[in-house]
Write an enzyme that holds these catalytic residues in place. Structure first.
Site, PDB file in Angstrom:
ATOM      1  N   LYS A  49      42.379  60.884  39.651  1.00  0.00           N
ATOM      2  CA  LYS A  49      42.862  60.019  38.569  1.00  0.00           C
ATOM      3  C   LYS A  49      42.595  58.550  38.914  1.00  0.00           C
ATOM      4  CE  LYS A  49      47.450  60.090  40.675  1.00  0.00           C
ATOM      5  NZ  LYS A  49      48.760  60.759  40.691  1.00  0.00           N
ATOM      6  N   ARG A 146      60.202  62.525  35.907  1.00  0.00           N
ATOM      7  CA  ARG A 146      59.078  61.818  35.308  1.00  0.00           C
ATOM      8  C   ARG A 146      58.555  62.770  34.246  1.00  0.00           C
ATOM      9  NH1 ARG A 146      54.017  59.657  38.947  1.00  0.00           N
ATOM     10  NH2 ARG A 146      53.764  61.897  39.236  1.00  0.00           N
ATOM     11  N   TYR A 268      47.291  25.701  46.875  1.00  0.00           N
ATOM     12  CA  TYR A 268      48.346  25.540  45.868  1.00  0.00           C
ATOM     13  C   TYR A 268      49.723  25.438  46.520  1.00  0.00           C
ATOM     14  CZ  TYR A 268      45.230  26.841  41.985  1.00  0.00           C
ATOM     15  OH  TYR A 268      44.247  26.882  41.052  1.00  0.00           O
ATOM     16  N   MET A 327      42.772  32.977  42.501  1.00  0.00           N
ATOM     17  CA  MET A 327      42.175  34.012  41.651  1.00  0.00           C
ATOM     18  C   MET A 327      40.847  34.543  42.205  1.00  0.00           C
ATOM     19  SD  MET A 327      41.138  33.898  37.626  1.00  0.00           S
ATOM     20  CE  MET A 327      42.771  33.501  37.030  1.00  0.00           C
TER      21      MET A 327
END
Ligand SMILES: *Cc1c(COP(=O)(O)O)cnc(C)c1O
Length: 388
Positions: A49, A146, A268, A327
């Site tokens: 998956k 689930r 940053y 990023m």
């Protein structure tokens, strides 16, 4: 002139990629065979998956098929359609089950829906009434809460004499909540419940164990196991040395090496202040590539386990992340690497044989599964396979 142009054509994009991923399919298939051996008398399936945990369902699925896997698990019908040509006569189970409007894709691609709710079951009965015999699997919830029919629903269905003859499940399955925590009492409780289900569906294959459950021993193996993460080289069981081979290497290129003076800050939020004159390698991978921001060296208040953040590997050494991951770019502190051993164009290993996937996960405050499935779209990919 033509020679020059030809030499352009000969370029292997992998050699110059900013970001690259190597998937060792030999290690992958060895891991699968290892999980098949550990599954004892049970058949080992393969869980592919989420694009085979981010590694590519086509190449990975085909390699596992050639290694002998004949029972595949995908999450969605779309994934099943993609896998089908690479696993021609294998059984492909779709864990999310079936929705109205997807029947045709199930039939045309010979996919087996895993029925996991009363609504899906009712719909499935209607499908059988219209189209006739077709295999399905049943997911039974033994405590995970689930997906899955409840125990009562599943046991009542097994005894239901009025159910149509065309309703013929080929597999009953359940999923462990605490398989990665071997001492947990929950494993024993779910095993007891699943034994009742398995007995009620006599003659139908049963499946309980994912990777972690396989390591719980033969009681948990039943007829079919469902290894995923272990095949991809990740840790399945907490606190156990990982016996699997690493499968994936992610590397990113150094764009620039810069010199920074003691006392200056990096990135940053000025999240890191340098205590010595330093050299920083600015590397072409960031959180958009799945190099999670939570691995930053500072400014990550929610991460408690490893406050110093993550590291890469370069020229035989670990190099720590400096400041916040951005990023597209990450800064690594390479001050301890001899100056002539690091230059623009070199590759830093983000994870692989020297920086283990699960160590990256720990420094990001997550699990190897999330690191793999977060791998972005910018990596140039190479699949290695040794012919025997
Ligand atoms: C993802 C999944 C697996 C595989 O789990 P791993 O821990 O990766 O081995 C098996 N069964 C089900 C139902 C799953 O959702």
């Amino acid at each position: 002139m033509t020679d020059f142009i030809d030499s352009f054509d000969d370029e292997d994009p992998f050699d110059s990629a900013s970001l690259r991923l190597t998937v060792d399919l030999t290690a992958l298939t060895e891991n699968w065979k290892d999980m098949a051996r550990r599954s004892g008398k049970a058949r080992a399936g393969a869980v592919v998956k989420a694009d085979a945990y981010g590694l590519g369902i086509e190449d990975t699925g085909e390699a596992l098929f050639l290694a002998g896997a004949r029972d595949f698990f995908v999450a969605t019908v779309e994934e099943g359609v993609t896998l089908r040509p690479y696993a021609p006569d294998a059984r492909i189970f779709v864990l999310a089950g079936i929705w109205p409007g997807t029947e045709r894709r199930f039939f045309e691609n010979d996919l087996v829906p895993v029925i996991s709710s009363e609504e899906q079951l009712a719909f499935w009965m209607a499908v059988l009434a219209e189209y006739g015999d077709y295999p399905c699997a049943l997911h039974v919830d033994t405590g995970f809460n689930r997906l899955g029919l409840s125990m009562d629903e599943a046991l009542a269905l097994a005894d239901d004499v009025s159910r149509p003859a065309s309703f013929a499940p080929v597999l009953v399955m359940s999923h462990l909540a605490c398989g990665d925590d071997h001492p947990s009492e929950m494993n024993r409780q779910q095993l007891e419940s699943f034994r009742q289900v398995s007995a009620a569906y006599e003659g139908v294959d049963s499946s309980l164990a994912a990777s972690a459950g396989i390591f719980l021993g033969s009681d948990y193996h039943f007829d079919l196991t469902r290894p995923g993460i272990a095949v991809y080289g990740g840790e399945a069981v907490n606190g156990m040395a990982n016996p699997m081979r690493p499968v994936v290497t992610a590397e990113a290129r150094i764009i620039q090496v810069r010199t920074v003076k003691a006392g200056e800050t990096v990135g940053y939020g000025r999240a890191m202040q340098l205590t010595r004159d330093s050299r920083l390698a600015i590397v072409a991978a960031g959180y958009a590539d799945g190099y999670l921001r939570s691995q930053s060296s500072g400014g990550v208040p929610m991460r408690q386990a490893l406050p110093q953040g993550g590291h890469g590997f370069l020229a035989g050494r670990k190099v720590p992340v400096a400041g916040r991951i951005t990023m597209d770019l990450t800064m690594f502190d390479v001050t301890d690497i001899p100056e002539n051993a690091v230059r623009a164009g070199d590759y830093v290993e983000l994870f692989g044989k020297n920086v283990l996937l699960d160590d990256v996960a720990r420094s990001a405050g997550t699990i190897g599964y999330e690191i793999l499935t977060s791998i972005g779209l910018r990596h140039e990919r190479r699949y290695l396979f040794e012919e025997e």
